[in-house]
Design a protein around this motif. Structure first.
Motif, PDB file in Angstrom:
ATOM      1  N   ASP A 128     -10.680  -1.183  -3.946  1.00  0.00           N
ATOM      2  CA  ASP A 128     -10.108  -2.520  -4.056  1.00  0.00           C
ATOM      3  C   ASP A 128      -8.605  -2.509  -3.760  1.00  0.00           C
ATOM      4  OD1 ASP A 128     -12.660  -3.401  -4.800  1.00  0.00           O
ATOM      5  OD2 ASP A 128     -12.261  -2.977  -6.910  1.00  0.00           O
ATOM      6  N   PHE A 129      -8.266  -2.103  -2.542  1.00  0.00           N
ATOM      7  CA  PHE A 129      -6.885  -1.889  -2.131  1.00  0.00           C
ATOM      8  C   PHE A 129      -6.765  -2.243  -0.654  1.00  0.00           C
ATOM      9  CE2 PHE A 129      -2.813   0.074  -2.873  1.00  0.00           C
ATOM     10  CZ  PHE A 129      -2.432   0.637  -1.656  1.00  0.00           C
ATOM     11  N   LYS A 130      -5.779  -3.063  -0.312  1.00  0.00           N
ATOM     12  CA  LYS A 130      -5.511  -3.397   1.079  1.00  0.00           C
ATOM     13  C   LYS A 130      -4.364  -2.528   1.563  1.00  0.00           C
ATOM     14  CE  LYS A 130      -4.306  -7.120   4.205  1.00  0.00           C
ATOM     15  NZ  LYS A 130      -3.876  -8.521   4.325  1.00  0.00           N
ATOM     16  N   LEU A 131      -4.677  -1.559   2.392  1.00  0.00           N
ATOM     17  CA  LEU A 131      -3.696  -0.618   2.912  1.00  0.00           C
ATOM     18  C   LEU A 131      -2.806  -1.304   3.940  1.00  0.00           C
ATOM     19  CD1 LEU A 131      -2.749   2.388   3.007  1.00  0.00           C
ATOM     20  CD2 LEU A 131      -4.381   2.678   4.893  1.00  0.00           C
ATOM     21  N   LYS A 132      -1.480  -1.221   3.722  1.00  0.00           N
ATOM     22  CA  LYS A 132      -0.528  -1.773   4.676  1.00  0.00           C
ATOM     23  C   LYS A 132       0.042  -0.693   5.571  1.00  0.00           C
ATOM     24  CE  LYS A 132       1.110  -5.843   2.180  1.00  0.00           C
ATOM     25  NZ  LYS A 132       2.304  -6.488   1.610  1.00  0.00           N
TER      26      LYS A 132
END
Length: 137
Positions: A128-132
């Motif tokens: 549950d992580f949006k990698l930038k």
């Protein structure tokens, strides 16, 4: 959105002294995410797994290692400063024989390099992580 970032067959981190900087957003409804460093899915020197709804401890940081598909004993940090919905930068590095995970609030989690891995060729960020971005320096 669940993003998995993987790399194979290449020495990514010669490890000692190098840093992996990961930036992203923890999803608003996050249950957990993980950052894995190792050789492949069955051999991980570091499994860093923040959990936001753990049955035993509630909000907790879990670290572990995996050798030949078998998990070691979990190290659990009850103080988890990470927040759902937050923009974060997490820095991972090996200092001597210990991994250091630096969190946004200045907290540092330490975990031993149990398997003695001296080169990382596999990185996975999932959950549950949006990698930038991620940067090796």
């Amino acid at each position: 959105m669940r993003l998995i970032c993987q790399s194979f067959n290449q020495d990514i981190l010669p490890i000692t002294g190098d840093e992996l900087k990961i930036k992203g957003v923890i999803l608003h409804d996050a249950e957990r995410f993980q950052i894995d460093l190792g050789c492949d899915t069955d051999d991980l020197a570091l499994h860093f797994n923040p959990r936001f709804h753990d049955d035993a401890d509630g909000t907790v940081l879990v670290c572990n290692s995996k050798t030949a598909g078998c998990w070691g004993d979990e190290k659990r940090e009850i103080h988890n400063p990470l927040q759902r919905g937050a923009d974060v930068k997490i820095v991972l590095k090996l200092v001597g024989d210990v991994f250091e995970v630096q969190l946004p609030d200045g907290q540092e989690v330490q975990f031993p390099n149990r398997v003695g891995m001296d080169t990382i060729s596999y990185i996975r960020v999932t959950g549950d992580f949006k990698l930038k971005s991620f940067k090796i320096c």
